[in-house]
Motif scaffolding. Sequence first.
Motif, mmCIF file in Angstrom:
data_model
loop_
_atom_site.group_PDB
_atom_site.id
_atom_site.type_symbol
_atom_site.label_atom_id
_atom_site.label_comp_id
_atom_site.label_asym_id
_atom_site.label_seq_id
_atom_site.Cartn_x
_atom_site.Cartn_y
_atom_site.Cartn_z
ATOM 1 N N LEU A 10 0.821 -1.209 0.000
ATOM 2 C CA LEU A 10 0.000 0.000 0.000
ATOM 3 C C LEU A 10 0.856 1.259 0.000
ATOM 4 O O LEU A 10 0.518 2.258 -0.634
ATOM 5 N N THR A 56 2.209 1.482 -3.661
ATOM 6 C CA THR A 56 1.220 1.730 -4.710
ATOM 7 C C THR A 56 0.362 2.953 -4.426
ATOM 8 O O THR A 56 -0.237 3.512 -5.360
ATOM 9 N N LYS A 57 0.277 3.346 -3.178
ATOM 10 C CA LYS A 57 -0.469 4.565 -2.822
ATOM 11 C C LYS A 57 0.535 5.623 -2.357
ATOM 12 O O LYS A 57 1.227 6.205 -3.167
ATOM 13 N N SER A 58 0.660 5.796 -1.045
ATOM 14 C CA SER A 58 1.600 6.782 -0.525
ATOM 15 C C SER A 58 1.967 6.419 0.900
ATOM 16 O O SER A 58 1.096 5.967 1.665
ATOM 17 N N ASP A 103 -0.313 7.770 3.500
ATOM 18 C CA ASP A 103 -1.615 7.139 3.719
ATOM 19 C C ASP A 103 -1.596 6.172 4.898
ATOM 20 O O ASP A 103 -2.659 5.868 5.454
ATOM 21 N N PHE A 163 -6.590 4.726 2.212
ATOM 22 C CA PHE A 163 -5.819 4.358 1.025
ATOM 23 C C PHE A 163 -6.607 4.478 -0.272
ATOM 24 O O PHE A 163 -6.043 4.355 -1.364
#
Length: 944
Positions: free
Chosen positions: A174, A177-179, A182, A207
């Motif tokens: 996560l 792929t996100k930040s 998050d 997320f």
Amino acid sequence: MNAERAYAGLARELAPPRGTIDLVITDNADFVNGYATPFPSNRIVVYAHPSSDVESLRNYSDWNELVVTHELTHIFHLDRVRGIWSVGQRLFGRNPVLFPNEYEPSWVAEGLAVYYETRLTGAGRLESGEHFMAARAAALKHEVPHLDQLSRGTSRYPGGEVVYIYGSLMFDYLSRTKSPADVRKFVEKSSASLLPMFINRNAKAAFGISFENAWRALRDSLYAQRQPEQDPPGWIEVTRSGRTALFPRWLGNSSAVSADPAGSAVASIENRLFYSGANGKEAPALYEVDLAGHERRLGRRNGVDRNSSGPEGFFFTQPELTTPYEERSDLWVEREGVQRRLTHGARLHSIDARTDGKIVAIQNVPAATQLVTVSTDGKSIRVLARGGLDLQWADPRWSPDGTRIAAVRLARGRSEIAILDSSGAEIAALAGASAITASPAWSRDGRAVFFTSERTGSSQLFVVRLDHPSEIRRVTSVATGIFQPDVSPDGHRIAASLYRADGYHIGVFPIPDFASLPLADSLRNSPRGECTSCMTPSMAGATDSAAAAALPIKRYSALPGLLPTYWFPIFQSSSDNGSGFGAETGGNDVIGRHSYDIQYLHNTTHGENSAWLYYRYAGLGTPVLGLNASQSYSRDALFNFSGAKPNRVGDLVQRSRVASLQLVFARPRVRTYSGLAIGTDVERKSYGTEPDSLLSRVSTFFQKESTYPSVYLRADWKNSRRPGLSISPEDGLSLSTTLRQRWRTGSSTAASRSAVAAASGYKSLDLGGFAHHVFAVRIAAGLADNRAPDRFAAGGLSGSSLAIISGLDVGGQRRTFGVRGYPAGAEAGIRAAAGSAEFRAPLFAPSRGFRFVPLFVDKVSALVFGDVGRAYCPASAVNGSGACLASDVGNPWMSSFGAELNVDSGIQLDYAARLRLGIAIPTVRRQELRAPASLVYATFGTSF
């Protein structure tokens, strides 16, 4: 200092916790670990033991920094309280039920801790190969678990490690792929959520994707990246059970080999191996196996560590509890099935024996390890190379001629193979890399060293020749990982342990030609090498550690940790005792010397006030001192037996005031437990009846207030086993006895004496299934004289309760003379006996939850049982000097039979609880004792 630097680093990532954090460094265990809790205050305990003896935990620059960062992450996560939870803590203090993130499954807490241990230190488990190896192995078999299978209590391999492995992979995925920001949003959202156990909604808010969907995407990526299993060429797998099968060694010394009790044909020594194993159905043991896979168990072990054959037999180290608070690893030897301890408190592990019996080993010292040699009898230990906070040693091996030692040396994030002579002088340093390096093994001519390394991102086998130290050649390219090589006596084969989805497997393969092997890159390849945002800038210099170190040193005071930080409201409601309310609080100091609990309960139905005070002092080590004071009320039904049927006419009310002092001497060991409790108490009893008019009609014993000073002794001993997959204690006994003598103040009669004894026995049967079947029996007997102020109670369901919140329990209680199917206390008297026999059988082990329901089912088993029991008074005891009633005289035996379904479950996925669903059929005196024709019941715990 590491703690201050870790705090500063985490404070850039997460909201800081409240107040002071107590950090305890302790050196009472010879294994790496630590734990953290926000209750009753923020506390961390770290064992002062480097993680160098656990291969998968060697990826660090500073082991202390790594473990402190991991545990401190728990405090940042679990102490975070917002919204309604913050309001609740303003009212009830740091009440343990008001920490919202404690309701999340443990894979969330441990996943966050592993994620941040790596993100902040640049090392740790996400920068080593183990977690990715486990995921690849599961993907190869299409067995990557679902989120509802990630439980700390799962029996499915790799056991509780799944919460660390897949929890960290989830947050790593996560974050990438996100930040990374998050992750903080998720912690903030969950800490204010009214229902924090429903984690998908909080993940979606933080997320932009639920955990379920993120996990599905991560799992699909693992399946997409999988490659065919690539065993070493010529690989012959000789073990089948998987799980833990480690440290294979060739049988090169026949003096260590015991005769085969079956007298069967045994392969030559050159084709036989021994290894340390734990298959889940048996306790850990040393096994022997030949190349055809014929296997036999040689001897039990307390853990899984290296064994080495020598002239005296099999040398091995194993952990043992030396006190209730201290565990040490010592040297043992086994010959012809007899085990003998050679050292006491020497703190040795990772041994290798030379042909003459001289042993090289790693010795633990506070916060460090050192390389030592040990004499065959264990009486002489000589230091070859010292370690320190920044230097550790691991995995020593003698050369075939016994003149040199190869060992792993770890220093500041770099590991290498050090070659030393027998006096400890360094000859060479080989294969250095910023990657986990482990398990050196000499070629038979002593000119090359095989070893495993994660320099390519996963644990593979490499070889280096001493005359060409810069030429490191790669021997294997397995899809998962290979470990602990050992070269055969003829020099042509290697035995090793290969990781698969179901655990480690021992196998053998031919040594390829050295010149044909490819050269290995000396640079380390991170399993997340493509990630540019996975790590934060170094924590070094984040705070002024010199200023922190200059703080004054003060003598330890327990008082700050003992001040109450919470309270519980208590509510009570039952058909027998009515309703009530009250409060509870307690505390314990940081190092566990003092603990106390105080409860008060007001019964609104009967206007009665009860209170309990408990205090425990462990500052002496042994014995542990316990002080108790209480006032409580209880009720027994009164019957009129003048008619054709007993008629309930009222209640006998007892008020009991007790003050007691107890000394507990405990001797826990890995295989046995023995304990002795010596105590004294003073109990003051008074009685009344409802209605009051009945008091003149009961025995004169109940018509006056009496004081009973007493002394008692309780002794316990057990040696039963509990392998990882077991459904019951196995292959042992559990014994207990309690003796008590009471005096009655103001009485001219002699003292009252009582004795209670119980014994349970368990025998495992290998009848198929994921675990052993077990035949279990229990007998108990109680005897008191005619002046006894109390009676034994027989009948009822024996189990345990599960605390929902303080004062609200579900389930039952442990009963010495339980008989299933009959009401609790169906019979009473000063003589009692009971017996039970059960046949317990494993059914299946789903080891999974129910997606959105926070419940985990690990194992399901069944049993059939038969119970008998009786409690009665002899006619001579109904004389007004004791507690016996006329209705207690001559009670006959009760008996029942039935069956149970036992479900080993995890509440919130992780909190272990055994749910028992059963049916009991009483066979005698059902109407007289108000027992149904059959009773369907549910409770928690085990029957015995």
